[in-house]
Design a protein around this motif. Structure first.
Motif, short mmCIF file in Angstrom:
data_model
loop_
_atom_site.label_atom_id
_atom_site.label_comp_id
_atom_site.label_asym_id
_atom_site.label_seq_id
_atom_site.Cartn_x
_atom_site.Cartn_y
_atom_site.Cartn_z
N ASP A 192 1.00 3.58 9.16
CA ASP A 192 1.13 2.83 7.90
C ASP A 192 1.70 1.45 8.18
OD1 ASP A 192 1.46 2.00 5.32
OD2 ASP A 192 3.08 3.39 4.84
N MET A 193 0.83 0.42 8.34
CA MET A 193 -0.58 0.57 8.59
C MET A 193 -1.06 -0.44 9.62
SD MET A 193 -2.40 -1.12 5.17
CE MET A 193 -4.07 -0.92 5.74
N HIS B 15 -1.60 -4.42 5.30
CA HIS B 15 -0.29 -5.08 5.14
C HIS B 15 0.46 -5.05 6.47
CE1 HIS B 15 2.10 -1.30 4.87
NE2 HIS B 15 1.12 -0.82 4.13
N GLU C 187 3.85 -5.27 1.11
CA GLU C 187 3.31 -4.11 0.37
C GLU C 187 4.37 -3.05 0.10
OE1 GLU C 187 1.44 -0.30 -0.55
OE2 GLU C 187 2.69 -0.70 1.19
N GLU C 188 5.24 -2.84 1.07
CA GLU C 188 6.21 -1.73 0.94
C GLU C 188 7.25 -1.98 -0.15
OE1 GLU C 188 5.65 1.01 2.18
OE2 GLU C 188 4.53 0.78 4.05
N GLU D 7 -5.84 0.62 2.77
CA GLU D 7 -5.27 1.92 3.14
C GLU D 7 -5.38 2.91 1.98
OE1 GLU D 7 -0.99 1.68 3.58
OE2 GLU D 7 -0.83 0.36 1.85
ZN LIG Z 1 0.99 1.21 3.71
#
Ligand SMILES: [Zn+2]
Length: 452
Positions: A112-113, A80, A146-147, A173
């Motif tokens: 991350d990431m 991501h 994603e977050e 991840e």
């Molecule tokens: Zn991540």
């Protein structure tokens, strides 16, 4: 083929990571399109055909593919592009400066990431440069959102463009880190993650004057009982396959832990006692394991009352509930309602805020086996263990449609693992240049040997 560290790509992969850290993709709002465009241009120089797809303006994901002969399964390298916020005042460098110093690349996303994005892009480039004859398609997708749950990124792609991203196997991840335990190194592979179930409870009552409490029905008092019941609830212990394998693996290196784990496997109902004992010597580990063994519920937001002397007729609270693979949000709700019967269900309302199913991929697969073999080529004495995340990743979208997904971001513990974990979403996030080369080389060895 054995382990080979690609020292020659050190500068290239370092620059790539620095460049994408400099593109601020803090989510919200994300603005991942800029990073997606950068990657499309970067890979375009080597004749990759990249597609940029936006779920909304600015919310871009980039996809590219190296065609294989079709004799073997397809593999998606997923990452991501968005990151969580970083407060420059707390950092010792600019979190969006992409600074390289003391052998590390510093910045939000270094672990991350975006580092994984850089490694995966390098793997694709190396496959092409080396003219590797792939037997399956190697696909790369660097996605938005994603977050914040991935609905505007991986989730959206799987729903709207399945033909572009679907694959038999996905590498993402959530695992791959080396954990030193009692002098031995265990690399983890994420094979499972818990589901998220966020819900709101509204407690109802009857208003009244604060000077005559007995004449009213105080909604805050009712909510107090709800919180008491749910916040202290210890759900039934369930040993899912991934967690069982993980506990066996870490315990095999640790005598005191071994006794506890054997006892736990034989008597899951004694889990709390066993963990309470473990907590006396290693609280962090005990609580981590506790959350892997059961559904958890914790209150996170509360609102109620309007004035000093009015007994409130409304109070609402939000709960963060995490469920194990094999459980569903509706089962969780049934269990929660059962618990709250004595509080008076007729005076309570429930509302789902977000529900994501838990997911698990079996560790019995040709790709998992290859991962173990490749890790041992690079580090002959290491152990490998599947792991379940108590949080969530984009892997769930792909597991839902049948892909076998593994969290595998190979990293050596060149900073203590506890510190590394704190940097993700914390301050002074960084990755060593050595680790960038290690991860790229290992991922390349894995993909090349698995796909040919
Ligand atoms: Zn991540």
């Amino acid at each position: 083929m054995g382990a080979k560290l690609f020292k020659e790509i050190e500068e290239e992969v370092t620059d790539l990571l620095s460049d994408i850290i400099r593109i601020n993709t803090t989510n919200p709002t994300g603005n991942e399109t800029e990073a997606a465009k950068y990657l499309a241009k970067n890979m375009g120089k080597e004749a990759f055909k990249c597609e940029l797809l936006e779920s909304a303006p600015g919310r871009g994901s980039v996809i590219t593919r190296l065609k294989g002969s079709g004799e073997k399964p397809n593999l998606l390298l997923l990452s991501h592009l968005d990151v969580v916020a970083a407060n420059p005042k707390e950092w010792s460098v600019d979190p969006f400066g992409g600074v390289v110093k003391d052998g590390f690349v510093w910045g939000r996303g270094a672990l991350d990431m975006k580092s994984m994005t850089a490694m995966e892009v390098m793997v694709m480039k190396l496959l092409k440069r080396n003219n590797v004859k792939l037997k399956g398609d190697a696909i790369l997708a660097a996605t938005a959102d994603e977050e914040k749950g991935g609905e505007a990124g991986a989730g959206w792609l799987v729903r709207n463009h399945p033909e572009k991203v679907s694959a038999d196997y996905v590498i993402n991840e959530g695992g791959g880190m080396e954990m030193p335990v009692n002098g031995k190194n265990i690399f983890t592979i994420q094979t499972a993650e818990k589901g998220i179930y966020w819900f709101k409870v509204k407690a109802k009552g009857t208003p009244g004057h604060g000077s005559v409490p007995g004449a009213a029905d105080n909604a805050i008092m009712r909510m107090n009982k709800v919180i008491e019941k749910l916040g202290n609830y210890r759900a039934k212990i369930t040993l899912v396959p991934t967690v069982k394998q993980f506990l066996s693996e870490i315990a095999s290196e640790n005598k005191p832990l071994q006794q506890g784990v054997s006892l736990l496997f034989a008597n899951p109902e004694m889990g709390n006692q066993i963990l309470d004992t473990l907590a006396q010597t290693d609280k962090a580990m005990a609580e981590e394991v506790r959350a892997m063994l059961r559904m958890t519920i914790t209150p996170t937001i509360i609102h109620g009352g309007v004035k000093e002397n009015i007994i409130p007729s409304d109070c609402e609270a939000v709960f963060d509930c995490r469920i194990l693979p094999g459980q569903s949000p509706s089962q969780a709700m049934d269990e929660i309602k059962e618990l709250l019967k004595s509080v008076g269900l007729e005076k309570l309302e429930f509302e789902t805020i977000q529900a994501n199913e838990p997911s698990e991929s079996s560790a019995e697969s040709p790709l998992y086996e290859r991962m173990v073999n490749v890790l041992r080529e690079f580090e002959p004495n290491c152990s490998v263990s599947p792991i379940m995340l108590t949080g969530g990743t984009d892997s769930r979208f792909f597991r839902r449609v049948g892909s076998v997904c593994y969290g595998f971001q190979p990293l050596r513990a060149d900073i203590p693992i506890g510190e590394m974990m704190k940097m993700m979403h914390g301050i002074d996030e960084r990755i060593s240049v050595t680790n960038l080369v290690f991860g790229t080389s290992l991922l390349y060895a894995l993909v090349e040997s698995f796909m040919t």
